[in-house]
Design a protein around this motif. Sequence first.
Motif, PDB file in Angstrom:
ATOM      1  N   UNK A 293       0.809  -1.213   0.000  1.00 31.37           N
ATOM      2  CA  UNK A 293       0.000   0.000   0.000  1.00 31.37           C
ATOM      3  C   UNK A 293       0.848   1.271   0.000  1.00 31.37           C
ATOM      4  N   UNK A 294       2.164   1.104  -0.088  1.00 28.65           N
ATOM      5  CA  UNK A 294       3.035   2.257  -0.269  1.00 28.65           C
ATOM      6  C   UNK A 294       3.369   3.038   0.976  1.00 28.65           C
ATOM      7  N   UNK A 295       3.296   2.407   2.140  1.00 32.71           N
ATOM      8  CA  UNK A 295       3.681   3.104   3.364  1.00 32.71           C
ATOM      9  C   UNK A 295       4.918   2.442   3.959  1.00 32.71           C
ATOM     10  N   UNK A 296       5.633   3.170   4.798  1.00 28.89           N
ATOM     11  CA  UNK A 296       6.862   2.668   5.408  1.00 28.89           C
ATOM     12  C   UNK A 296       6.544   1.591   6.449  1.00 28.89           C
ATOM     13  N   UNK A 297       7.525   0.759   6.717  1.00 26.06           N
ATOM     14  CA  UNK A 297       7.358  -0.329   7.688  1.00 26.06           C
ATOM     15  C   UNK A 297       8.518  -0.308   8.668  1.00 26.06           C
ATOM     16  N   UNK A 298       8.200  -0.491   9.954  1.00 25.36           N
ATOM     17  CA  UNK A 298       9.235  -0.720  10.958  1.00 25.36           C
ATOM     18  C   UNK A 298       8.856  -1.973  11.728  1.00 25.36           C
ATOM     19  N   UNK A 299       9.845  -2.832  11.995  1.00 23.57           N
ATOM     20  CA  UNK A 299       9.585  -4.068  12.730  1.00 23.57           C
ATOM     21  C   UNK A 299      10.437  -4.088  13.995  1.00 23.57           C
ATOM     22  N   UNK A 300       9.790  -4.374  15.118  1.00 24.13           N
ATOM     23  CA  UNK A 300      10.493  -4.374  16.399  1.00 24.13           C
ATOM     24  C   UNK A 300       9.845  -5.322  17.386  1.00 24.13           C
ATOM     25  N   UNK A 301       9.968  -5.004  18.667  1.00 24.97           N
ATOM     26  CA  UNK A 301       9.467  -5.865  19.738  1.00 24.97           C
ATOM     27  C   UNK A 301       7.966  -6.114  19.608  1.00 24.97           C
ATOM     28  N   UNK A 302       7.567  -7.359  19.860  1.00 27.45           N
ATOM     29  CA  UNK A 302       6.150  -7.700  19.790  1.00 27.45           C
ATOM     30  C   UNK A 302       5.367  -7.085  20.946  1.00 27.45           C
ATOM     31  N   UNK A 303       5.887  -7.197  22.150  1.00 27.85           N
ATOM     32  CA  UNK A 303       5.132  -6.785  23.329  1.00 27.85           C
ATOM     33  C   UNK A 303       5.529  -5.420  23.880  1.00 27.85           C
ATOM     34  N   UNK A 304       6.755  -4.997  23.642  1.00 28.52           N
ATOM     35  CA  UNK A 304       7.180  -3.672  24.091  1.00 28.52           C
ATOM     36  C   UNK A 304       6.847  -2.669  22.984  1.00 28.52           C
ATOM     37  N   UNK A 305       5.578  -2.286  22.931  1.00 26.05           N
ATOM     38  CA  UNK A 305       5.104  -1.422  21.840  1.00 26.05           C
ATOM     39  C   UNK A 305       5.685  -0.015  21.976  1.00 26.05           C
ATOM     40  N   UNK A 306       5.910   0.425  23.207  1.00 26.96           N
ATOM     41  CA  UNK A 306       6.517   1.740  23.422  1.00 26.96           C
ATOM     42  C   UNK A 306       7.902   1.791  22.765  1.00 26.96           C
ATOM     43  N   UNK A 307       8.690   0.771  22.983  1.00 26.77           N
ATOM     44  CA  UNK A 307      10.013   0.714  22.366  1.00 26.77           C
ATOM     45  C   UNK A 307       9.905   0.662  20.852  1.00 26.77           C
ATOM     46  N   UNK A 308       8.935  -0.109  20.359  1.00 27.47           N
ATOM     47  CA  UNK A 308       8.723  -0.219  18.919  1.00 27.47           C
ATOM     48  C   UNK A 308       8.386   1.145  18.312  1.00 27.47           C
ATOM     49  N   UNK A 309       7.510   1.897  18.986  1.00 24.59           N
ATOM     50  CA  UNK A 309       7.148   3.235  18.517  1.00 24.59           C
ATOM     51  C   UNK A 309       8.364   4.160  18.514  1.00 24.59           C
TER      52      UNK A 309
END
Length: 487
Positions: free
Chosen positions: A65-81
């Motif tokens: 769909x043409x948007x950027x992707x970031x992949x990180x921790x599954x449960x630590x969403x704060x860290x992922x953000x």
Amino acid sequence: MIAGIIQARVGSSRLPGKVLKKIQGKPILEWHIHRAKMAKTLDKIIVATSDKKSDDEVAKTATRLGVAVFRGSENDVLKRYYQAARKYKADTVVRLMADCIFIDPKIIDETVRYYARHKKEIDYTSKPLNYPQGFDVEVFSFKVLERANREAQKKSEREHVSPYIKNHPELFICRHWKKGRTDNSELHLSVDEPCDFELAEKIFDSFADSGMFYMDDILSLLRKRPELKKINAGLSGYEGYARSLKEDQIEENKIEVYKKIVGFIPEAIIVLSAGTVRTSGPGGAVTYRSTKAHEGDTFGTLFGEARVIATAELASYYPETSIVTTSCRSKGEPSHARIIRSELVKLSIPFSRVILEEYSSNTFSQISESLKIAYKRKWNRIAFITSAYHVRRVRAMYEHFEQMSASKEAKNIVSKIKKIGVQVSFVSAEKILMKRDRSYVGIIRALKKTDAYQKRLKNEDEGRKAVLNANYTEQPTKLEDKQERGR
């Protein structure tokens, strides 16, 4: 740069795979992205998903769909953000959630613009309080997100991104506002449960021929067809956060339980080695690990794995506590200290928290060498983690250390540690494990009934008595007697 970061993953407990469930032939995530892209205030849209293989399709959908992707921790969403915002150099972060299938670009824009008008006075804002749940938008600066990521500790604050900000008014200025006179905040329109999905399908069906529709259109529909609201009546959309708060309470209770077992909150945890095992993996690759419950040596049970797991458990509740792993290596093998460190890292303990003590070769020297480290680092609260069968002998060795040691340096250090009142505790790994997971209760009870365990108890008791009677010596032992192996 203003970045809209959409959190999305398939691992929902209440509605598994919800962001990829399809309505009118499109995944929920696709509907969300389509609507978010219509917002005029977002410079960039990023889908932040987990690095788990199960979320590969989420990443593929976002890329398609043409948007950027970031992949990180599954449960630590704060860290992922935080990591997503840092990677894409966001100045202002707009938090969006993929399960808000009806996200309204007009609401995104008015919330971002409200923040922009007041950002010199505030740190955080969200959509108007009187709007329905399911149109959720939160806005804050990267600096605020960075501080929250650095300081937040509670599970609810790591898993839900913004609670740390809202829970600390002494640190952050949060502005909540309303728009209009009607209060629709009791309506729940995100997709969290099967009944929410059913309601979403019916709403989409109602607008099948209308093209784009907005919050006001949905509110109008629900006034005309009030029976639709009964489909998910009684749900708030915040059940996941409520569950996390309960888990916070459990964790807080565990902190107190572990504090009671140890006697204090430790500055350092010293894990005593209980043997390692050499194994061969695929292709003949050699690996080393701590001994399991059924493994021992000529003197009986070992179960070094219990000490490692117990250490990781304590360390997870006391994140400021340092860890010392002990014992040297056999010829041509990695040290026990390094093997234990690698196991702790696999249990999510940061590599940087672990200090290696690689000079000791037996229990007494483990005590001696690790206390040298403790004295140098000026730790005042130290917990030794060992097995239940081992605790009494280790404590006796510490209490009679000056009489046993031949090293003037070690005697002097331990004497000073005792004189200045350093708190030293000897903790049974089994006590920790039984509080960590009730399944260990049966495992440990069964282990204590074995001949190997009883043999170990007998040997340990003889060793303790020898310490108390001042005639303890390290008995010469054949290598084959000390070779750890399965029983």
